[in-house]
Write an enzyme that holds these catalytic residues in place. Sequence first.
Site, PDB file in Angstrom:
ATOM      1  CB  SER A   1      57.403 -50.884 -17.185  1.00 49.66           C
ATOM      2  OG  SER A   1      57.323 -51.817 -18.226  1.00 49.66           O
TER       3      SER A   1
HETATM    4  N1  SAH Z   1      60.267 -52.035 -22.579  1.00 54.76           N
HETATM    5  C1  SAH Z   1      59.280 -51.036 -22.954  1.00 54.76           C
HETATM    6  C2  SAH Z   1      57.879 -51.339 -22.468  1.00 54.76           C
HETATM    7  C3  SAH Z   1      57.290 -52.345 -23.308  1.00 54.76           C
HETATM    8  S1  SAH Z   1      55.582 -52.593 -23.416  1.00 54.76           S
HETATM    9  C4  SAH Z   1      59.680 -49.646 -22.530  1.00 54.76           C
HETATM   10  O1  SAH Z   1      60.694 -49.491 -21.849  1.00 54.76           O
HETATM   11  O2  SAH Z   1      58.983 -48.713 -22.926  1.00 54.76           O
HETATM   12  C5  SAH Z   1      55.702 -54.141 -24.288  1.00 54.76           C
HETATM   13  C6  SAH Z   1      56.052 -54.029 -25.752  1.00 54.76           C
HETATM   14  O3  SAH Z   1      56.161 -55.357 -26.256  1.00 54.76           O
HETATM   15  C7  SAH Z   1      54.985 -53.330 -26.596  1.00 54.76           C
HETATM   16  O4  SAH Z   1      55.545 -52.259 -27.286  1.00 54.76           O
HETATM   17  C8  SAH Z   1      54.522 -54.449 -27.547  1.00 54.76           C
HETATM   18  O5  SAH Z   1      54.183 -53.989 -28.846  1.00 54.76           O
HETATM   19  C9  SAH Z   1      55.739 -55.367 -27.584  1.00 54.76           C
HETATM   20  N2  SAH Z   1      55.462 -56.736 -28.024  1.00 54.76           N
HETATM   21  C10 SAH Z   1      54.367 -57.512 -27.748  1.00 54.76           C
HETATM   22  N3  SAH Z   1      54.485 -58.717 -28.342  1.00 54.76           N
HETATM   23  C11 SAH Z   1      55.685 -58.715 -28.997  1.00 54.76           C
HETATM   24  C12 SAH Z   1      56.366 -59.665 -29.823  1.00 54.76           C
HETATM   25  N4  SAH Z   1      55.859 -60.871 -30.109  1.00 54.76           N
HETATM   26  N5  SAH Z   1      57.563 -59.316 -30.330  1.00 54.76           N
HETATM   27  C13 SAH Z   1      58.112 -58.094 -30.087  1.00 54.76           C
HETATM   28  N6  SAH Z   1      57.507 -57.156 -29.331  1.00 54.76           N
HETATM   29  C14 SAH Z   1      56.302 -57.450 -28.797  1.00 54.76           C
END
Ligand code: SAH
Length: 214
Positions: free
Chosen positions: A61
């Site tokens: 993000s």
């Molecule tokens: N917090 C992260 C940014 C996340 S982007 C950072 O600091 O880099 C969102 C993430 O959520 C992605 O990696 C995606 O694969 C994950 N995601 C999406 N659906 C999900 C689910 N059902 N369970 C766990 N992770 C999930």
Amino acid sequence: MSYEMSLKAMIEHQIVARGVRDPRVLEALSRVPRHLFVPPSLRSQAYEDYPLSIGYGQTISQPYIVALMTEALDVQKDHKVLEIGTGSGYQAAILSLLASMVFTIERIEPLWKQAKENLKDYPHVVCLLGDGYQGWRDEAPFDRILLTAAPPHLPRSLLEQVKIGGKIVAPVGVGYQRLIRYTRTGEKHWQEEYLCDVIFVPMVPSPEYTKDSR
Ligand code: SAH
């Protein structure tokens, strides 16, 4: 320019300038070298004012959004925190400097592996390969829950895994989302506050993980 200078400029111009003032949040941001959480080819952009690709269609993000969500979550030193969507591990690293323990769940295996590597110097984070829709039953209840992927509606399992008095911050909706803060005010009561509009990647149900030991 050294990374320390870029980091300082990021905090001043992108974060303090837009109104994030909690000194604990600013201090945590100042202690995490963000360039170590992005792919090597994007390191020179690690302190810029936008999200970056981390592969597999996912993003780390924008720094301001990380700061805003962290401040809205109001994490205290003795808190047990759950994060859904580990991604690069950057948000988990920040949370771990504010909380006593962070549990974070990622569904994409190579991202989970990379995040564990990125987080090796952060002892208060545990990474799970799993489905965030189920939360983390063995570790519940949590004082705080942060979603960094957007579900169409907040899953019941997560509402139930936060303590009474606890808070959840989540982008909710399809397409663009509303950032909502839920406060659990009773066994069956949650209060909702709208914070702002945001754009996150969707939270993808991952039933392939239902058989794990949680
Ligand atoms: N917090 C992260 C940014 C996340 S982007 C950072 O600091 O880099 C969102 C993430 O959520 C992605 O990696 C995606 O694969 C994950 N995601 C999406 N659906 C999900 C689910 N059902 N369970 C766990 N992770 C999930």
